[in-house]
Design an enzyme around this catalytic site. Structure first.
Site, PDB file in Angstrom:
ATOM      1  N   TYR A  44      -7.818   8.131  28.518  1.00 41.01           N
ATOM      2  CA  TYR A  44      -8.345   9.680  28.370  1.00 41.01           C
ATOM      3  C   TYR A  44      -8.994  10.327  29.335  1.00 41.01           C
ATOM      4  O   TYR A  44      -9.723  11.219  29.210  1.00 41.01           O
ATOM      5  CB  TYR A  44      -9.503   9.309  27.067  1.00 41.01           C
ATOM      6  CG  TYR A  44      -9.077   8.556  25.875  1.00 41.01           C
ATOM      7  CD1 TYR A  44      -8.821   7.346  25.636  1.00 41.01           C
ATOM      8  CD2 TYR A  44      -8.441   9.760  24.942  1.00 41.01           C
ATOM      9  CE1 TYR A  44      -8.347   6.865  24.156  1.00 41.01           C
ATOM     10  CE2 TYR A  44      -7.746   9.107  23.731  1.00 41.01           C
ATOM     11  CZ  TYR A  44      -7.599   7.892  23.327  1.00 41.01           C
ATOM     12  OH  TYR A  44      -7.291   7.304  22.227  1.00 41.01           O
ATOM     13  N   TYR A  71      -7.662  11.489  16.895  1.00 37.98           N
ATOM     14  CA  TYR A  71      -9.067  11.204  16.716  1.00 37.98           C
ATOM     15  C   TYR A  71      -9.926  11.246  17.968  1.00 37.98           C
ATOM     16  O   TYR A  71     -11.070  11.100  18.093  1.00 37.98           O
ATOM     17  CB  TYR A  71      -9.301   9.817  16.245  1.00 37.98           C
ATOM     18  CG  TYR A  71      -9.199   8.607  17.038  1.00 37.98           C
ATOM     19  CD1 TYR A  71      -8.089   8.244  17.733  1.00 37.98           C
ATOM     20  CD2 TYR A  71     -10.483   7.917  17.539  1.00 37.98           C
ATOM     21  CE1 TYR A  71      -8.169   7.078  18.724  1.00 37.98           C
ATOM     22  CE2 TYR A  71     -10.664   7.101  18.362  1.00 37.98           C
ATOM     23  CZ  TYR A  71      -9.457   6.342  18.873  1.00 37.98           C
ATOM     24  OH  TYR A  71      -9.272   5.531  19.667  1.00 37.98           O
ATOM     25  N   ARG A  72      -9.013  11.499  19.077  1.00 37.47           N
ATOM     26  CA  ARG A  72      -9.728  11.390  20.464  1.00 37.47           C
ATOM     27  C   ARG A  72      -8.606  11.698  21.461  1.00 37.47           C
ATOM     28  O   ARG A  72      -7.307  11.796  21.261  1.00 37.47           O
ATOM     29  CB  ARG A  72     -10.048   9.995  20.937  1.00 37.47           C
ATOM     30  CG  ARG A  72     -10.821   9.713  21.898  1.00 37.47           C
ATOM     31  CD  ARG A  72     -10.947   8.097  21.783  1.00 37.47           C
ATOM     32  NE  ARG A  72     -11.720   7.396  22.851  1.00 37.47           N
ATOM     33  CZ  ARG A  72     -11.680   6.057  23.222  1.00 37.47           C
ATOM     34  NH1 ARG A  72     -11.264   5.374  22.279  1.00 37.47           N
ATOM     35  NH2 ARG A  72     -12.159   5.739  24.382  1.00 37.47           N
TER      36      ARG A  72
END
Lengths: 516, 128
Positions: A95, A472-473
């Site tokens: 991420y 979700y992310r």
């Protein structure tokens, strides 16, 4: 693409202001805790994303150890309007790693703020600082003979509960929905105020880690996946070690059975028979834990179906591989085990693998470790599947229903294959949802493949988004695009909160698409 | 149905290589009296007291003795090369800034890597 001969400055900040801010930061923190040389900053720059590392190069990094230091940093940042990007352990590899969302931000590295403030073995709670890693907490629990289990994501040892929970990450135990199990936090706001959420604001209270909601509007949520404040303490609930533990796997040979698998097992999850966030991993995810694909395939592009079939056959793996566990007394486990066996018998597909059959072999072992909150990095074998250091998690949410699975799998596969990449995916089953986690793996050393991965990720976001499926992310290169999926009203409210809480925009501008 | 047995679990391998860590203690597992295998879970005894040994075992070996990262033991890798890889990362390996491992600990860890004995022989994973 940024020109790396230019000074590394955040947007809107002059060199003079930046240097003046650094001088004040040195006075506050000590010169050793203000990092500016290339050598010192290089480790913060490396990411696994398809966007160039130069786009995420920090202007500097500062290390803080106390709330007072963080307050002092906020004061300086406000004065010079220069932003910081807070990290705790900086191990959010899929991420964005330790790098800021945009070039030039100062990384605020809280790794040294790493006290385990309290563990209550009776109430089964803990209060920790951001720099605490899961390994550090695991060591502490074991050394002190505290019979509590953690819940950690696959990077376990090197990641930490504060960072993971603040980004709303998940684990694989009954406590796997980490933000649900979080209880109370302390946040330093941009104006230097220190907020304690939940029961924490009540003087002399001892219920800060006992009760989540507190009184009035519940604020913890707005500090997760956002840039409204800097978390300096976080409370959480820990699972008491059960008398017995039974991890198991169910192997399914036919890729087309994913919907039937989900429909057979999800009711058991919802009813609490299967208490943990169990996973359904596809053949490539399963294989990648223990082999590179080069063992079977030396070509480029997507792995051919015939090769996947060969891997499945020769490695003895399933097209889908369920990993779940039971916790409790042997008697409780026996009851639930029989219910699960009955459900699989009724389904007429799938074969069980238990600890007695698998022993210390991988990937069963690492799954058994994660489902009881033990430390392992085996899942990073995913990075070796195709090699090259490129990885971005594409993780749309779906209903926990079989009818939702096939279309998502087929859509993901077709888009990934269009760009010569692989569908390496697993479903993590939550309370009513599934996180359909897909690892977009690519060779970051190959500029063409990196371009393909970049285009692929964007297309995955938009094609899933068009059909009502959002992630979700997301990694820091795609925050804007993900934020747009959630609509203009959400973005407007996010911005209003940002302007109210951080009017100078000094905390992580751009996180989740939020700017002043 | 078989799964390949890889290099021994990281802590066991590191313990054999370093002879510095206690034997792992399973909390509930280990072989049952009936001889059935079970997963080995680590306990208190697996935690080295020395910070460098602890970092080496719990962070480095978690990938490098598990087949995730390349084998480092017994190769007399130069200390400076190890440090370079840690600070810069390389492909799938992340980079570690000073906050995560300070220079003194990294120096000690790099020496542990450089002077480590080769791991015990394990079946070549590609052998049929």
């Amino acid at each position: 693409m940024s020109d790396d001969t230019q000074p590394v400055l955040p947007k809107g900040v002059t060199q003079a202001s930046f240097q003046a801010a650094l001088t004040r930061l040195r006075a506050l923190l000590g010169a050793d805790n203000v990092l500016t040389s290339d050598e010192q900053l290089t480790p913060y720059k490396k990411t696994m994303m398809s966007s160039p590392d130069e786009n995420h190069r920090p202007g500097a990094a500062v290390l803080a150890r106390t709330v007072e230091e963080v307050q002092g940093i906020m004061k300086i940042c406000n004065e010079f309007k220069t932003p910081v990007w807070p990290i705790s352990t900086g191990r959010n590899f899929g991420y964005g790693s330790a790098a800021p969302g945009t070039r030039g931000q100062i990384v605020l590295d809280l790794k040294h703020m790493n006290k385990i403030i309290e563990v209550d073995p009776v109430l089964c709670t803990a209060l920790v600082e951001p720099g605490v890693t899961y390994q550090q907490l695991w060591n502490y629990l074991k050394e002190n003979d505290i019979p509590l289990w953690l819940s950690c994501p696959a990077p376990s040892a090197i990641a930490g509960p504060v960072g993971n929970t603040m980004d709303r990450g998940v684990g694989y135990t009954p406590y796997g929905e980490h933000f649900m199990m979080q209880c109370g936090m302390e946040v330093v706001l941009a104006n230097g105020d220190v907020l304690r959420t939940g029961m924490g604001g009540v003087e002399n209270s001892n219920t800060w880690q006992a009760f989540k909601w507190g009184y009035g509007p519940y604020l913890d949520g707005i500090f997760t996946q956002s840039n409204y404040g800097i978390c300096t303490k976080m409370g959480m609930w820990l699972m008491p070690q059960p008398p017995a533990y039974k991890p198991f796997s169910i192997v399914f040979d036919n890729a087309g059975d994913i919907d039937a698998i989900v429909d057979a097992l999800v009711p058991l999850r919802i009813a609490g028979i299967i208490p943990n966030a169990f996973v359904i991993a596809n053949i490539m995810w399963e294989a990648a834990a223990i082999i590179p694909r080069s063992k079977y395939y030396d070509g480029g592009g997507s792995t051919p179906k015939a090769v996947l079939d060969e891997i499945q056959r020769k490695e003895g793996m399933g097209a889908w591989n369920v990993y779940a566990a039971l916790y409790g007394t042997p008697e409780q486990i026996e009851v639930n085990w029989n219910i699960i066996r009955g459900a699989i018998d009724k389904l007429g597909k799938g074969r069980f693998v238990t600890e007695e059959e698998a022993g210390d072999t991988e990937p069963f072992r690492y799954r058994a470790q994660l489902m009881r909150g033990d430390m392992t990095l085996q899942e990073f074998g995913l990075y070796r599947w195709r090699g090259g250091g490129g990885s971005m998690w594409f993780a749309p949410v779906s209903q926990a229903k079989g009818s939702e699975t096939k279309k998502q799998v087929e859509l993901a596969e077709s888009i990934l294959n269009e760009y010569g990449l692989d569908y390496v995916g697993e479903f993590i089953v939550g309370m009513r949802d599934m996180h359909h986690v897909i690892d977009v793996l690519f060779d970051k050393g190959d500029p063409e493949e990196t371009r393909q991965a970049n285009a692929c990720f964007g297309k995955l976001l938009s094609e899933f988004g068009r059909r009502g499926y959002a992630v979700y992310r997301v990694n820091t290169a795609f925050m804007e695009q993900a934020a747009d999926l959630y609509g203009p009203v959400k973005r407007s409210v996010d911005q209003k909160l940002k302007r109210a809480l951080d009017p100078n925009g000094i905390i992580a501008p751009g996180k989740s698409g939020i700017f002043i | 149905m078989t799964h390949r047995l890889l290099a021994a679990p990281c802590a066991l391998a590191a313990a054999l290589a370093l002879s510095a860590c206690g034997a792992p203690s399973g909390e509930q597992a280990g072989s049952s009296a009936a001889g059935a295998k079970k997963v080995t879970y680590l306990g208190k005894d697996s935690i080295p007291q020395d910070p460098a040994q602890r970092y080496y075992q719990q962070v480095c070996m978690a990938c490098h003795a598990a087949g995730v990262g390349p084998e480092l033991r017994g190769r007399e890798l130069p200390v400076e090369a190890v440090k370079m890889f840690v600070r810069n990362g390389s492909r799938g390996m992340p980079a570690f800034p000073q906050s995560m491992i300070d220079d003194a600990t990294l120096d000690a860890v790099a020496r542990l890597v450089s002077t480590s004995k080769a791991a015990p022989a394990v079946p070549y994973p590609y052998a049929q």
